[in-house]
Design a protein around this motif. Structure first.
Motif, PDB file in Angstrom:
ATOM      1  N   GLU A   1       0.825  -1.209   0.000  1.00 33.67           N
ATOM      2  CA  GLU A   1       0.000   0.000   0.000  1.00 33.67           C
ATOM      3  C   GLU A   1       0.861   1.261   0.000  1.00 33.67           C
ATOM      4  OE1 GLU A   1      -4.104  -1.147   2.334  1.00 33.67           O
ATOM      5  OE2 GLU A   1      -2.260  -1.031   3.521  1.00 33.67           O
ATOM      6  N   ILE A   2       1.908   1.257   0.808  1.00 31.41           N
ATOM      7  CA  ILE A   2       2.783   2.436   0.867  1.00 31.41           C
ATOM      8  C   ILE A   2       3.549   2.597  -0.443  1.00 31.41           C
ATOM      9  CG2 ILE A   2       4.716   3.527   2.082  1.00 31.41           C
ATOM     10  CD1 ILE A   2       3.851   2.009   4.587  1.00 31.41           C
ATOM     11  N   LEU A   3       3.985   1.467  -1.021  1.00 27.13           N
ATOM     12  CA  LEU A   3       4.689   1.531  -2.303  1.00 27.13           C
ATOM     13  C   LEU A   3       3.772   2.088  -3.389  1.00 27.13           C
ATOM     14  CD1 LEU A   3       7.241   0.902  -3.937  1.00 27.13           C
ATOM     15  CD2 LEU A   3       6.330  -1.405  -4.327  1.00 27.13           C
ATOM     16  N   GLN A   4       2.510   1.688  -3.391  1.00 26.27           N
ATOM     17  CA  GLN A   4       1.557   2.210  -4.364  1.00 26.27           C
ATOM     18  C   GLN A   4       1.367   3.717  -4.203  1.00 26.27           C
ATOM     19  OE1 GLN A   4      -1.750  -0.383  -3.468  1.00 26.27           O
ATOM     20  NE2 GLN A   4      -1.359  -1.670  -5.244  1.00 26.27           N
ATOM     21  N   LEU A   5       1.274   4.178  -2.955  1.00 31.89           N
ATOM     22  CA  LEU A   5       1.125   5.617  -2.695  1.00 31.89           C
ATOM     23  C   LEU A   5       2.338   6.386  -3.208  1.00 31.89           C
ATOM     24  CD1 LEU A   5      -0.352   5.536   0.933  1.00 31.89           C
ATOM     25  CD2 LEU A   5      -1.543   6.262  -1.140  1.00 31.89           C
TER      26      LEU A   5
END
Length: 254
Positions: free
Chosen positions: A105-109
């Motif tokens: 999720e953080i990588l996508q953000l």
């Protein structure tokens, strides 16, 4: 026409100062940012070598000493642009890492932000001028910025490995593939021509990397190489090349 006097120099002023951006009475930081944004746009459009400080000053209708006062010379402007780019990319990332979000999720953000950044004037300038030769001091400073960003990316992957949202992999190689794909957007993406906007392309890229290209049938094939394969260091490559050259020398020459 009025005269603009600064540091003993006098130049005629035509039209509003600061390009009419409304920062005449603003603080130093607002003016510094406007100079960086303007310089980035000019560097992106014409190239670093083709743009002078006079060009930046003319675009803002201020004097050349004004540019020196707020930012410095051309190289210092470029370094400041790279600093600004890094700040905008990593703003709030520490808070995301402190949250309960998964590594994926953080990588996508981060990648959503990165995709938008690569097609901004600041991002295009930072990426297109990455090969500009700098003084040793400034080159070291920029490398420190890059290493700091790489360290944060590593933390995101480590989070993903722990929570199971990301496969175990060689983070360095995967990062080069991920960010290399996005970096090219700075060269080829054109809002006026492309059918997909920046966010749509970014989401497509993220989905591509998140899912991979293989169909359920093809996943049974033998892997070409393990995702955790390590990179050979530069020294090992040099040593390997030297061994190969030595082996190629005929014995009768010794």
């Amino acid at each position: 026409m009025r005269e603009n006097r600064q540091r003993g120099k006098s130049t005629p002023e035509k039209g509003p100062r600061w390009g009419g951006a409304g920062v005449e009475a603003a603080g130093r930081e607002a003016k510094r940012l406007l100079i960086l944004e303007t310089a980035a746009k000019l560097f992106k459009e014409r190239g670093f070598e083709a743009v002078s400080l006079d060009d930046v000053a003319a675009a803002l209708n201020v004097t050349k000493p004004t540019i020196y006062y707020y930012v410095g010379n051309k190289e210092e402007i470029l370094v400041s642009i790279r600093h600004l780019a890094a700040e905008r990319l990593t703003a709030g990332l520490d808070e995301e890492l402190a949250s309960t979000k998964s590594g994926l999720e953080i990588l996508q953000l981060l990648l959503l932000r990165y995709g938008a950044w690569t097609t901004s004037d600041i991002g295009r300038c930072a990426l297109r001028l990455i090969t500009v030769r700098l003084s040793p001091k400034n080159a070291r400073e920029l490398r420190a910025i890059e290493k700091s960003f790489e360290a944060q990316v590593n933390l995101i992957f480590e989070r993903g490995f722990r929570d199971g949202s990301l496969k175990a992999c060689n983070v360095s190689m995967v990062s080069m593939a991920l960010f290399g794909a996005f970096n090219w957007m700075a060269c080829w993406h054109d809002d006026s021509r492309d059918s997909l906007d920046t966010e749509q392309i970014t989401r497509l890229f993220i989905e591509l990397f998140a899912q991979g290209l293989e169909t359920p049938v093809s996943t049974s094939r033998p892997a070409l190489i393990e995702l955790t394969a390590t990179c050979r260091t530069r020294n090992r490559r040099k040593a390997g090349a030297a061994d190969k050259d030595a082996a190629a020398i005929p014995a009768d020459r010794h």
